[in-house]
Design a protein around this motif. Sequence first.
Motif, PDB file in Angstrom:
ATOM      1  N   ARG A  16       0.825  -1.222   0.000  1.00  0.00           N
ATOM      2  CA  ARG A  16       0.000   0.000   0.000  1.00  0.00           C
ATOM      3  C   ARG A  16       0.850   1.259   0.000  1.00  0.00           C
ATOM      4  O   ARG A  16       0.423   2.315  -0.466  1.00  0.00           O
ATOM      5  N   ASP A  60      -5.735   3.609   5.305  1.00  0.00           N
ATOM      6  CA  ASP A  60      -5.282   3.486   3.919  1.00  0.00           C
ATOM      7  C   ASP A  60      -5.450   2.091   3.320  1.00  0.00           C
ATOM      8  O   ASP A  60      -4.974   1.842   2.217  1.00  0.00           O
ATOM      9  N   THR A  81     -11.506   5.817  -3.958  1.00  0.00           N
ATOM     10  CA  THR A  81     -10.139   5.297  -4.029  1.00  0.00           C
ATOM     11  C   THR A  81     -10.114   4.215  -5.104  1.00  0.00           C
ATOM     12  O   THR A  81     -11.170   3.818  -5.605  1.00  0.00           O
ATOM     13  N   GLY A 143      -8.069   1.399  -0.975  1.00  0.00           N
ATOM     14  CA  GLY A 143      -7.025   2.236  -0.401  1.00  0.00           C
ATOM     15  C   GLY A 143      -7.518   3.251   0.606  1.00  0.00           C
ATOM     16  O   GLY A 143      -6.937   4.334   0.726  1.00  0.00           O
ATOM     17  N   ASN A 144      -8.585   2.939   1.333  1.00  0.00           N
ATOM     18  CA  ASN A 144      -9.124   3.856   2.349  1.00  0.00           C
ATOM     19  C   ASN A 144      -9.895   3.062   3.400  1.00  0.00           C
ATOM     20  O   ASN A 144      -9.933   1.836   3.348  1.00  0.00           O
TER      21      ASN A 144
END
Length: 186
Positions: A16, A60, A81, A143-144
């Motif tokens: 990530r 994230d 995202t 990604g969140n």
Amino acid sequence: MGKAMDAFVEECQALRALSDWPQQISSAMKRLLAANGLADELMGELDPVRKSKLYIQSPDLTIYSVYSEGGLRGPPHDHATNAVVALIEGVEQYKTYRVEGGRCVETGTVRVRAPAVAVMSEDTIHAIWNEPGEGGLSLHAYGNTHFDAADRRLWDPVEGREQAFDHRLQFKWTQELSAAARSTAT
């Protein structure tokens, strides 16, 4: 968590931090798909009511698996995202959209058959739209804080108007759309 998922989550946490994390996680998912017994491992970990399992949710990175039944339909939404989705078993279909004149307008349909991995860009607007009798087991990485991200968007499935994202509203609309699809099929 099973051994394969423990290792996968740990690898994704490291990936990530990379600028090309969606492509890197996609490659990791493809390797994971080759693991013997993965479908059984994931199915065994699903909550029997929700038919899903949350592996991690952090600012994230969110990773979860879900079994989508045939006829499952939902309202248009985004993820705010990039999203990486592996279809482990079965078929999953979704409609794609764009915003035009302040409304969400359908642009097409994507059909994914296992085993496959798809990467969706941050600006993708879509809605799950499984055909009755078709469903699948999938693994998702975002990604969140996927379930709590404040900048996600949701659109009314009838009017196409943007709404503030609300899981309760998404669930309500998903229940209504799915019930209608299943009643039409019978």
